[in-house]
Design a protein around this motif. Structure first.
Motif, PDB file in Angstrom:
ATOM      1  N   PRO A  11       0.832  -1.216   0.000  1.00 20.84           N
ATOM      2  CA  PRO A  11       0.000   0.000   0.000  1.00 20.84           C
ATOM      3  C   PRO A  11       0.863   1.261   0.000  1.00 20.84           C
ATOM      4  O   PRO A  11       1.937   1.294   0.589  1.00 20.84           O
ATOM      5  N   THR A  12       0.395   2.248  -0.669  1.00 24.31           N
ATOM      6  CA  THR A  12       1.091   3.530  -0.743  1.00 24.31           C
ATOM      7  C   THR A  12       0.465   4.507   0.244  1.00 24.31           C
ATOM      8  O   THR A  12      -0.706   4.853   0.110  1.00 24.31           O
ATOM      9  N   ILE A  13       1.257   4.910   1.217  1.00 23.92           N
ATOM     10  CA  ILE A  13       0.757   5.877   2.192  1.00 23.92           C
ATOM     11  C   ILE A  13       0.910   7.272   1.597  1.00 23.92           C
ATOM     12  O   ILE A  13       2.022   7.750   1.380  1.00 23.92           O
ATOM     13  N   ASP A  14      -0.209   7.870   1.286  1.00 19.26           N
ATOM     14  CA  ASP A  14      -0.182   9.163   0.606  1.00 19.26           C
ATOM     15  C   ASP A  14      -0.452  10.329   1.538  1.00 19.26           C
ATOM     16  O   ASP A  14      -0.007  11.440   1.300  1.00 19.26           O
ATOM     17  N   TYR A  42      -3.131   7.196   9.265  1.00 25.22           N
ATOM     18  CA  TYR A  42      -2.449   7.135   7.980  1.00 25.22           C
ATOM     19  C   TYR A  42      -3.368   6.464   6.964  1.00 25.22           C
ATOM     20  O   TYR A  42      -3.967   5.418   7.249  1.00 25.22           O
ATOM     21  N   ASP A  44      -4.276   4.860   3.081  1.00 26.73           N
ATOM     22  CA  ASP A  44      -3.806   4.211   1.857  1.00 26.73           C
ATOM     23  C   ASP A  44      -4.247   5.057   0.666  1.00 26.73           C
ATOM     24  O   ASP A  44      -5.438   5.282   0.457  1.00 26.73           O
ATOM     25  N   ASP A  46      -4.337   4.402  -2.431  1.00 27.35           N
ATOM     26  CA  ASP A  46      -5.074   3.702  -3.479  1.00 27.35           C
ATOM     27  C   ASP A  46      -6.511   3.387  -3.079  1.00 27.35           C
ATOM     28  O   ASP A  46      -7.422   3.499  -3.895  1.00 27.35           O
ATOM     29  N   THR A  47      -6.709   3.003  -1.818  1.00 28.70           N
ATOM     30  CA  THR A  47      -8.043   2.559  -1.396  1.00 28.70           C
ATOM     31  C   THR A  47      -8.757   3.550  -0.481  1.00 28.70           C
ATOM     32  O   THR A  47      -9.972   3.467  -0.312  1.00 28.70           O
ATOM     33  N   LYS A  49      -8.375   3.582   2.629  1.00 23.71           N
ATOM     34  CA  LYS A  49      -8.562   2.931   3.920  1.00 23.71           C
ATOM     35  C   LYS A  49      -7.522   3.410   4.931  1.00 23.71           C
ATOM     36  O   LYS A  49      -6.410   3.781   4.569  1.00 23.71           O
ATOM     37  N   LEU A  51      -4.720   2.802   7.346  1.00 26.94           N
ATOM     38  CA  LEU A  51      -3.718   1.757   7.512  1.00 26.94           C
ATOM     39  C   LEU A  51      -3.304   1.576   8.970  1.00 26.94           C
ATOM     40  O   LEU A  51      -3.143   0.470   9.449  1.00 26.94           O
TER      41      LEU A  51
END
Length: 222
Positions: A11-14, A42, A44, A46-47, A49, A51
């Motif tokens: 997952p990418t933490i943005d 934090y 995700d 992409d989703t 959600k 994290l």
């Protein structure tokens, strides 16, 4: 026959968000604990959600929660007694010695089979007060306060004033506890709820929540 390896995308933490009102249900307290503008989540990218969730200075928060509960006159039940003991870092045998009761009696009280006497419960609340407001920690706060005010350490009057205020505050709280009428009878449907915020929160709450030594204090519910 070779097996095909599957690559799992991490997952990418943005981004992260500061939660305005967060119920700390996993803190271990058998009553409601609400944290205001202090919890970081934090996300995700992409989703969308969550994290992970970060609560600063958990041990300090537990102590402040324990103290706030002990300043409420309602009698401590077994689960609350156990939470308070663990929050201030005492083993059962240590607390029972301080309260001058047997470890077996304390165990029964924490299990809900017995109740602490009024005198023992008041003593417990004073112990919590003393272990929560430790002089060494307060001296550190004084030095930080002096630096923020750009006051020279040689200015004794400011230091004396701060120490006097602290001494009087602790004395008032101790007097309040010792004079407290422990309420053994109460409406079980009246759910206890305590709210907290980080003391002297800076303009950027995101930066402040990174500090492991964040100072917690009780706050009015929003």
């Amino acid at each position: 026959m070779s097996k095909r390896l599957t690559t799992v995308k991490a997952p990418t933490i943005d981004s992260y968000q500061i939660v305005e009102r967060y119920e700390a249900a996993h803190l271990g307290a058998p009553f409601k604990v609400i944290l205001h503008n202090a919890v970081r989540q934090y996300i995700d990218a992409d989703t969308g959600k969550v994290l992970r969730t970060q609560i600063p200075n958990l041990s300090g928060l537990r102590k402040e929660v324990a103290l706030s509960r002990c300043l409420d006159p309602r009698k401590l039940n077994g689960l609350e007694l156990k939470f308070v003991r663990k929050a201030i870092g005492l083993k059962a045998v240590e607390l029972s010695s301080l309260l001058d009761i047997t470890p077996e009696h304390l165990s029964r009280c924490e299990g809900g089979d017995r109740l602490l006497s009024g005198a023992a419960e008041k003593l417990l609340r004073v112990i919590v007060l003393k272990r929560t407001h430790i002089l060494a920690d307060f001296v550190s706060e004084i030095l930080d306060d002096l630096k923020e005010r750009d006051v020279q350490v040689g200015n004794i009057e400011n230091i004396q004033s701060t120490l006097t205020t602290y001494r009087d505050c602790i004395a008032d709280l101790e007097s309040k506890v010792l004079k407290m009428d422990i309420e053994a009878a109460f409406d079980p449907n009246d759910i206890l709820e305590f709210s907290f915020r980080i003391k002297d929160l800076k303009k950027n709450p995101a930066t402040s929540t990174q500090e492991d030594d964040a100072k917690w204090q009780m706050a009015e519910a929003a």
